[in-house]
Design an enzyme around this catalytic site. Structure first.
Site, PDB file in Angstrom:
ATOM      1  N   ARG A   1      11.628   9.367 -20.757  1.00 46.61           N
ATOM      2  CA  ARG A   1      10.962   8.184 -20.173  1.00 46.61           C
ATOM      3  C   ARG A   1      11.791   6.938 -20.487  1.00 46.61           C
ATOM      4  O   ARG A   1      11.973   6.061 -19.658  1.00 46.61           O
ATOM      5  CB  ARG A   1       9.527   8.022 -20.695  1.00 46.61           C
TER       6      ARG A   1
ATOM      7  N   ASP B   1      13.223  -8.509  -2.019  1.00 42.82           N
ATOM      8  CA  ASP B   1      13.134  -7.103  -1.616  1.00 42.82           C
ATOM      9  C   ASP B   1      14.232  -6.883  -0.577  1.00 42.82           C
ATOM     10  O   ASP B   1      14.143  -7.369   0.548  1.00 42.82           O
ATOM     11  CB  ASP B   1      11.737  -6.859  -1.025  1.00 42.82           C
TER      12      ASP B   1
HETATM   13  C1  LIG Z   1       8.666   1.066   2.003  1.00 43.29           C
HETATM   14  C2  LIG Z   1       8.834  -0.308   1.481  1.00 43.29           C
HETATM   15  C3  LIG Z   1       8.371  -0.647   0.201  1.00 43.29           C
HETATM   16  C4  LIG Z   1       7.605   0.328  -0.670  1.00 43.29           C
HETATM   17  O1  LIG Z   1       8.403   1.380  -1.081  1.00 43.29           O
HETATM   18  P1  LIG Z   1       7.804   2.839  -1.485  1.00 43.29           P
HETATM   19  O2  LIG Z   1       9.037   3.564  -1.875  1.00 43.29           O
HETATM   20  O3  LIG Z   1       7.124   3.371  -0.279  1.00 43.29           O
HETATM   21  O4  LIG Z   1       6.852   2.620  -2.608  1.00 43.29           O
HETATM   22  C5  LIG Z   1       8.609  -1.930  -0.245  1.00 43.29           C
HETATM   23  N1  LIG Z   1       9.247  -2.838   0.519  1.00 43.29           N
HETATM   24  C6  LIG Z   1       9.694  -2.558   1.761  1.00 43.29           C
HETATM   25  C7  LIG Z   1      10.394  -3.600   2.546  1.00 43.29           C
HETATM   26  C8  LIG Z   1       9.504  -1.276   2.285  1.00 43.29           C
HETATM   27  O5  LIG Z   1       9.937  -1.006   3.518  1.00 43.29           O
END
Ligand SMILES: *Cc1c(COP(=O)(O)O)cnc(C)c1O
Length: 381
Positions: free
Chosen positions: A45, A170
């Site tokens: 972990r 993101d």
């Molecule tokens: C899919 C997605 C997420 C979430 O990711 P998971 O791997 O499904 O938890 C977050 N941000 C964006 C822009 C995404 O397309």
């Protein structure tokens, strides 16, 4: 050394056996010589050599100091949020935010006394006015999901920092093959590696990268404290995906531009959203901060109803109707009834997700076949 060479060779070979592929260390624990005397690994972990290879790789790709691998993109976002804010703090998030992040922010963090405000960060004036003394974190996506909004990352980083807030980006849609938010001034980058980094629609994974040592240590603490880590096998799969990231992103972008141009001229299409089109609202900003425009194209129909959109997404045969994106096979999705149904319809419309909006994840097939597939689907409405 050029970028692509650097990426491929920052994936280590195994010093013990010479294995060219990173070994999958499928182990929970590591034998110690004496209490606390070990080779840098004590419990998986906390740290695992396969996961570490991926974490070092994403840190290199994004130009950060620390990388972290989690069991999903949302687990990565969650660890970053819990490393950066506490009760009483406020997060300013982009209004066209990923549906799962919206659910996490609005239904989980608000229960812990964290305030969230959604703002269209494409408009720098509106953004600057929205910051308050309690804003500790700004959270954006660029391009966004699914309306491909582009925010000026360098300008937003400057404004956020002047007001004492951190900037998290993101970078799932752009990927480091196209855009490096840390180099533009962001403090943290996250990825849903489920998408382009894994690249083959065969896993769920998330990554985070911190620029500073201070932030890196905070995220490391949360990663170990709450334990939402990526498994050794899935870490290995993401490494294998990243080996061809640059190649795939070039082809995804080339195909997506061809599809976007086709849609732009189609009589049944109302509006096309793609940052590579010169009529995109922030095309100039995209040109400045992205090397590639990516594989996602969204569009709305002249007949702006859920029924018409349903006819199109069920009328294709190459574009498979599915959630998610970023794989080899092309996918289509209807955000209003699928990925974004947890967002109230009023807010959904406000952020540009109309009833007929369709999102395409343009894959690696031949572009002519993809265009023909869409033409066939349009002929049914
Ligand atoms: C899919 C997605 C997420 C979430 O990711 P998971 O791997 O499904 O938890 C977050 N941000 C964006 C822009 C995404 O397309």
């Amino acid at each position: 050394m050029k970028e692509q060479t650097r990426i491929i060779h920052s994936i280590p070979t195994d010093p013990l056996t010479g294995a060219i592929s990173v070994p999958i260390y499928q182990t929970s624990t590591f034998v110690q010589e004496a209490p606390g005397v070990h080779q840098g690994f004590d419990y998986s972990r906390t740290n695992n050599p396969t996961r570490k290879a991926l974490e070092d790789l994403i840190a290199t790709l994004e130009g950060g100091n620390f990388g972290f691998a989690f069991a999903s993109g949302l687990a990565a976002i969650d660890a970053v949020i819990r490393s950066t804010v506490q009760a009483g703090d406020e997060i300013i998030a982009i209004d066209d935010i990923y549906g799962g992040a919206f659910r996490l922010f609005s239904q989980v963090y608000t229960r812990f006394g964290i305030k969230i405000r959604y703002v269209d960060t494409q408009d720098l004036k509106v953004f600057e006015q929205s910051l308050s003394a309690s804003t500790k974190l700004v959270w954006i996506e660029s391009p966004t999901n699914p309306t491909l909004k582009i925010s000026d990352i360098a300008a937003i980083a400057g404004i956020a920092h002047r007001k004492g807030a951190l900037l998290g980006v993101d970078n799932t849609f752009a990927t480091p093959a196209s855009q490096n938010p840390l180099a533009l001034g962001a403090d943290i980058v996250i990825h849903s590696a489920t998408k382009y980094l894994g690249g083959h629609s065969d896993l769920i994974a998330g990554l985070a990268v911190a620029k500073s040592t201070e932030l890196g240590e905070k995220i490391k603490f949360i990663q170990n404290a709450s334990g939402g880590i990526l498994s050794p096998f899935d870490s290995w799969l993401v490494i294998r995906g990243i080996e061809t990231l640059d190649l795939r992103m070039r082809k995804h972008s080339e195909n997506a531009l061809a599809v976007a141009n086709f849609l732009s001229k189609h009589p049944k299409v109302k509006q096309v959203f793609y940052p590579g089109l010169s009529n995109h609202r922030n095309h100039e900003v995209a040109l400045k901060q992205q090397k590639l425009f990516g594989g996602i194209v969204s569009f709305s129909l002249l007949s702006d109803t859920i029924e018409s959109a349903t006819q199109v997404v069920t009328g294709t045969s190459l574009f498979k109707l599915a959630e998610s994106l970023g794989g080899v096979k092309s996918l289509c999705c209807h955000p209003a009834t699928m990925t974004h149904k947890s967002i109230p319809s009023e807010m959904r419309h406000q952020s540009g997700i109309s009833d007929s909006l369709i999102r395409l994840s343009v894959g690696l097939e031949d572009a002519d076949d993809l265009i023909q597939d869409l033409e066939n689907a349009f002929s049914k409405i």
